[in-house]
Scaffold this active site. Structure first.
Site, PDB file in Angstrom:
ATOM      1  N   CYS A 116       0.833  -1.215   0.000  1.00 29.85           N
ATOM      2  CA  CYS A 116       0.000   0.000   0.000  1.00 29.85           C
ATOM      3  C   CYS A 116       0.866   1.262   0.000  1.00 29.85           C
ATOM      4  O   CYS A 116       1.446   1.593  -1.031  1.00 29.85           O
ATOM      5  CB  CYS A 116      -1.005  -0.027   1.151  1.00 29.85           C
ATOM      6  SG  CYS A 116      -2.362   1.126   0.860  1.00 29.85           S
ATOM      7  N   HIS A 219      -3.685  -4.996   0.395  1.00 28.67           N
ATOM      8  CA  HIS A 219      -3.176  -5.356   1.732  1.00 28.67           C
ATOM      9  C   HIS A 219      -3.192  -6.882   1.923  1.00 28.67           C
ATOM     10  O   HIS A 219      -4.119  -7.415   2.548  1.00 28.67           O
ATOM     11  CB  HIS A 219      -4.017  -4.686   2.829  1.00 28.67           C
ATOM     12  CG  HIS A 219      -3.659  -3.270   3.085  1.00 28.67           C
ATOM     13  ND1 HIS A 219      -2.589  -2.900   3.875  1.00 28.67           N
ATOM     14  CD2 HIS A 219      -4.211  -2.119   2.633  1.00 28.67           C
ATOM     15  CE1 HIS A 219      -2.502  -1.577   3.911  1.00 28.67           C
ATOM     16  NE2 HIS A 219      -3.469  -1.079   3.171  1.00 28.67           N
ATOM     17  N   GLU A 221      -1.512  -8.671   3.904  1.00 28.53           N
ATOM     18  CA  GLU A 221      -1.400  -9.085   5.316  1.00 28.53           C
ATOM     19  C   GLU A 221      -2.763  -9.211   5.983  1.00 28.53           C
ATOM     20  O   GLU A 221      -2.927  -9.991   6.907  1.00 28.53           O
ATOM     21  CB  GLU A 221      -0.491  -8.111   6.091  1.00 28.53           C
ATOM     22  CG  GLU A 221      -1.132  -6.816   6.571  1.00 28.53           C
ATOM     23  CD  GLU A 221      -1.372  -5.792   5.469  1.00 28.53           C
ATOM     24  OE1 GLU A 221      -1.057  -6.088   4.299  1.00 28.53           O
ATOM     25  OE2 GLU A 221      -1.877  -4.700   5.777  1.00 28.53           O
TER      26      GLU A 221
END
Ligand SMILES: [Mn+2]
Length: 243
Positions: A116, A219, A221
């Site tokens: 990001c 994202h 994660e």
């Protein structure tokens, strides 16, 4: 015991809005970065934001891989533009810190995954530019700030054929979450676009010759625990860092 690669994670600044210390500064990362590295066999090491370059160099000597994490907008001063009306919150201290980490990690040949803000740090540090807000891009642009469950994938991305990203993910299309209002404009000279949304928005870039400098606009994660494809990115970073 097998050597576990140490993955440095860049940190951000959180200013308390309430609680017992309003206005207090905290240096932090979201837990899912830490969990994603641990679940991929790496050892996460948070790198506290600082202007102390000597300390940062020492910290870099301790890591095998680097994640540039999400957060503030990159200040447009860094790519030669004035702030537009829809620019979000910036943090010049974090820009200096992230650029330093990126440059030094690259010098050391440390594999780098930008997430990001991280892809935007890589691109602008290397001479690329950003649209300061999605509204500045002409044509139909999708909703890239989905505004709900981080675990939910919303828009699709097409992965460039024969890119490193495609080799890691093993597919040409997938669906990702999206929490960004800024997007890449001019791509840095040494980089290729390795993923785009169908509205043309750049969603991933990779360095043409370095072994592992990859940035993604989504994202991973936040979804690595529910989507094996997202976990593959962290596993690839840990594997590369372990070499
Ligand atoms: Mn997006």
């Amino acid at each position: 015991m097998k050597k576990r690669a140490v993955i440095g994670i860049s940190t951000g600044l959180l200013v308390d809005s309430g609680g017992i210390f309003p206005g207090y500064h905290r240096i932090y990362v979201n837990r899912d970065y830490v969990d994603s590295v641990l679940a991929s066999g790496g050892v996460p090491l948070m790198l506290p934001m600082s202007d102390d370059q000597e300390a940062l160099e020492k910290a870099l000597s301790l890591i095998d891989g680097l994640i540039l994490s999400g957060g503030h907008d990159v200040s447009p001063i860094n790519y030669g533009e004035e702030p537009h009306q829809k620019l979000g919150e910036i943090c010049p201290e974090r820009d200096r810190y992230d650029y330093f980490l990126y440059r030094k990690a690259k010098e050391r040949g440390i594999p780098i995954l930008g997430i990001c803000r991280g892809i935007q740090v890589i691109n602008t540090c290397e001479g690329g530019t950003l649209y300061q807000d999605l509204s500045e891009k002409s044509g139909d642009v999708y909703k890239h700030m989905q505004g709900h469950s981080p675990k939910t994938a919303t828009h699709s991305v097409g992965i460039a054929k024969d890119s490193r990203l495609q080799k890691i993910l093993g597919k040409e299309e997938l669906r990702v979450n999206s929490f960004h209002h800024q997007i890449l404009k001019d791509i840095a000279a040494d980089f290729d676009v390795s993923a785009r949304a169908k509205d043309g928005v750049v969603e991933a870039i990779e360095h043409r010759s370095a072994d592992f400098i990859i940035g993604v606009q989504w994202h991973p994660e936040m979804r690595s625990m529910v989507d094996p494809d997202m976990k593959k990115l962290f596993q690839a970073l840990v594997t590369e860092a372990g070499r």
